[in-house]
Structure formats: C-alpha cells, structure tokens
Write a protein that holds these residues in place. Sequence first.
Motif, PDB file in Angstrom:
ATOM      1  N   UNK A   7      39.609 119.823 -18.357  1.00 45.26           N
ATOM      2  CA  UNK A   7      39.312 121.348 -18.052  1.00 45.26           C
ATOM      3  C   UNK A   7      39.728 121.832 -19.652  1.00 45.26           C
ATOM      4  N   UNK A   8      38.796 122.260 -20.415  1.00 45.77           N
ATOM      5  CA  UNK A   8      38.978 122.925 -21.622  1.00 45.77           C
ATOM      6  C   UNK A   8      38.804 124.477 -21.813  1.00 45.77           C
ATOM      7  N   UNK A   9      39.650 125.180 -22.889  1.00 44.28           N
ATOM      8  CA  UNK A   9      39.649 126.487 -23.032  1.00 44.28           C
ATOM      9  C   UNK A   9      38.927 126.759 -24.216  1.00 44.28           C
ATOM     10  N   UNK A  10      38.272 127.788 -24.459  1.00 42.58           N
ATOM     11  CA  UNK A  10      37.931 128.342 -25.568  1.00 42.58           C
ATOM     12  C   UNK A  10      38.855 128.265 -26.893  1.00 42.58           C
ATOM     13  N   UNK A  11      38.234 127.771 -28.023  1.00 39.75           N
ATOM     14  CA  UNK A  11      38.990 127.634 -29.102  1.00 39.75           C
ATOM     15  C   UNK A  11      39.748 126.320 -29.215  1.00 39.75           C
ATOM     16  N   UNK A  28      30.388 119.084 -17.861  1.00 37.44           N
ATOM     17  CA  UNK A  28      30.126 119.561 -16.804  1.00 37.44           C
ATOM     18  C   UNK A  28      29.617 121.063 -16.843  1.00 37.44           C
ATOM     19  N   UNK A  29      30.745 121.790 -17.540  1.00 38.89           N
ATOM     20  CA  UNK A  29      30.255 123.091 -17.691  1.00 38.89           C
ATOM     21  C   UNK A  29      30.816 123.597 -18.981  1.00 38.89           C
ATOM     22  N   UNK A  30      30.191 124.733 -19.639  1.00 33.53           N
ATOM     23  CA  UNK A  30      30.738 125.081 -20.852  1.00 33.53           C
ATOM     24  C   UNK A  30      30.008 124.491 -22.221  1.00 33.53           C
ATOM     25  N   UNK A  31      30.473 124.796 -23.355  1.00 37.89           N
ATOM     26  CA  UNK A  31      29.840 124.049 -24.624  1.00 37.89           C
ATOM     27  C   UNK A  31      31.183 123.675 -25.512  1.00 37.89           C
ATOM     28  N   UNK A  39      28.244 114.615 -38.858  1.00 36.29           N
ATOM     29  CA  UNK A  39      27.134 115.540 -38.221  1.00 36.29           C
ATOM     30  C   UNK A  39      27.660 116.280 -37.049  1.00 36.29           C
ATOM     31  N   UNK A  40      27.296 117.362 -36.907  1.00 35.29           N
ATOM     32  CA  UNK A  40      27.891 118.503 -35.829  1.00 35.29           C
ATOM     33  C   UNK A  40      26.634 118.640 -34.932  1.00 35.29           C
ATOM     34  N   UNK A  41      27.167 118.716 -33.671  1.00 36.00           N
ATOM     35  CA  UNK A  41      26.152 119.043 -32.573  1.00 36.00           C
ATOM     36  C   UNK A  41      26.825 119.836 -31.353  1.00 36.00           C
ATOM     37  N   UNK A  42      26.006 120.356 -30.751  1.00 34.53           N
ATOM     38  CA  UNK A  42      26.544 120.931 -29.440  1.00 34.53           C
ATOM     39  C   UNK A  42      26.240 120.398 -28.232  1.00 34.53           C
ATOM     40  N   UNK A  43      27.341 120.063 -27.464  1.00 38.24           N
ATOM     41  CA  UNK A  43      27.404 119.411 -26.048  1.00 38.24           C
ATOM     42  C   UNK A  43      27.542 120.497 -25.026  1.00 38.24           C
ATOM     43  N   UNK A  44      26.416 120.471 -24.077  1.00 40.02           N
ATOM     44  CA  UNK A  44      26.666 121.333 -22.928  1.00 40.02           C
ATOM     45  C   UNK A  44      26.084 120.641 -21.467  1.00 40.02           C
ATOM     46  N   UNK A  61      36.171 123.423 -28.673  1.00 34.31           N
ATOM     47  CA  UNK A  61      35.599 124.446 -27.377  1.00 34.31           C
ATOM     48  C   UNK A  61      35.049 125.538 -27.908  1.00 34.31           C
ATOM     49  N   UNK A  62      33.725 125.815 -27.412  1.00 37.93           N
ATOM     50  CA  UNK A  62      33.052 126.987 -27.927  1.00 37.93           C
ATOM     51  C   UNK A  62      33.076 128.040 -26.857  1.00 37.93           C
ATOM     52  N   UNK A  63      33.458 127.345 -25.331  1.00 34.77           N
ATOM     53  CA  UNK A  63      33.620 128.245 -24.344  1.00 34.77           C
ATOM     54  C   UNK A  63      34.757 127.517 -23.391  1.00 34.77           C
ATOM     55  N   UNK A  64      35.170 128.224 -22.365  1.00 39.48           N
ATOM     56  CA  UNK A  64      35.772 127.411 -21.315  1.00 39.48           C
ATOM     57  C   UNK A  64      34.936 126.340 -20.761  1.00 39.48           C
ATOM     58  N   UNK A  65      35.446 125.392 -20.229  1.00 39.58           N
ATOM     59  CA  UNK A  65      34.616 124.516 -19.265  1.00 39.58           C
ATOM     60  C   UNK A  65      35.288 123.198 -18.950  1.00 39.58           C
TER      61      UNK A  65
END
Length: 79
Positions: A7-11, A28-31, A39-44, A61-65
């Motif tokens: 489980x991860x938290x924003x920031x 599973x959820x979040x970003x 190279x930077x990418x966004x995983x969601x 972490x860009x969001x909780x997830x």
Amino acid sequence: MTFAHYDFKLGSSIHEHSHPQEEVYEVIEGELELTIDGATQIARAGLVAIVPSNVLHSVKALTDGRLIIVDYPVRRDFE
C-alpha cells in the motif's frame, strides 16, 4: 521469484537504486511515477513497468494506492 504487495501513500518514494533482479511493478490502484534508466513514466492500474536487472530506478507515489512488485530471481534480502 519474490512477490510483494504494498500500500502506498501520496508523496512516498523509493530512492534511486539498482539490484541484480529484474523487477515488474503492477499497479492495482493509484498512480506511480517511475524513473527507469533516466526515463520517467507513469504507472497506473492496467499497466506494468519493467525494470531490467542492474538498472538505476526510483519511484514516487502520485496518489494513494496499491501495487504488486515481482522480482526475479528471488530477493534474498527480503527473506
């Protein structure tokens, strides 16, 4: 293989590092913002990010997830 559920938290973040194992991030959820070999990418949800062995990478972490990280071969440092 090593399977880890997080489980991860924003920031929250993981500093830049490398290891001999290949690694797959399945969100599973979040970003997450992953930087792999500069190279930077966004995983969601619905996407995976693959980190080759011995390549520098970091995570923010860009969001909780929630996510699953799979390492191959097994991570002996997690035993």
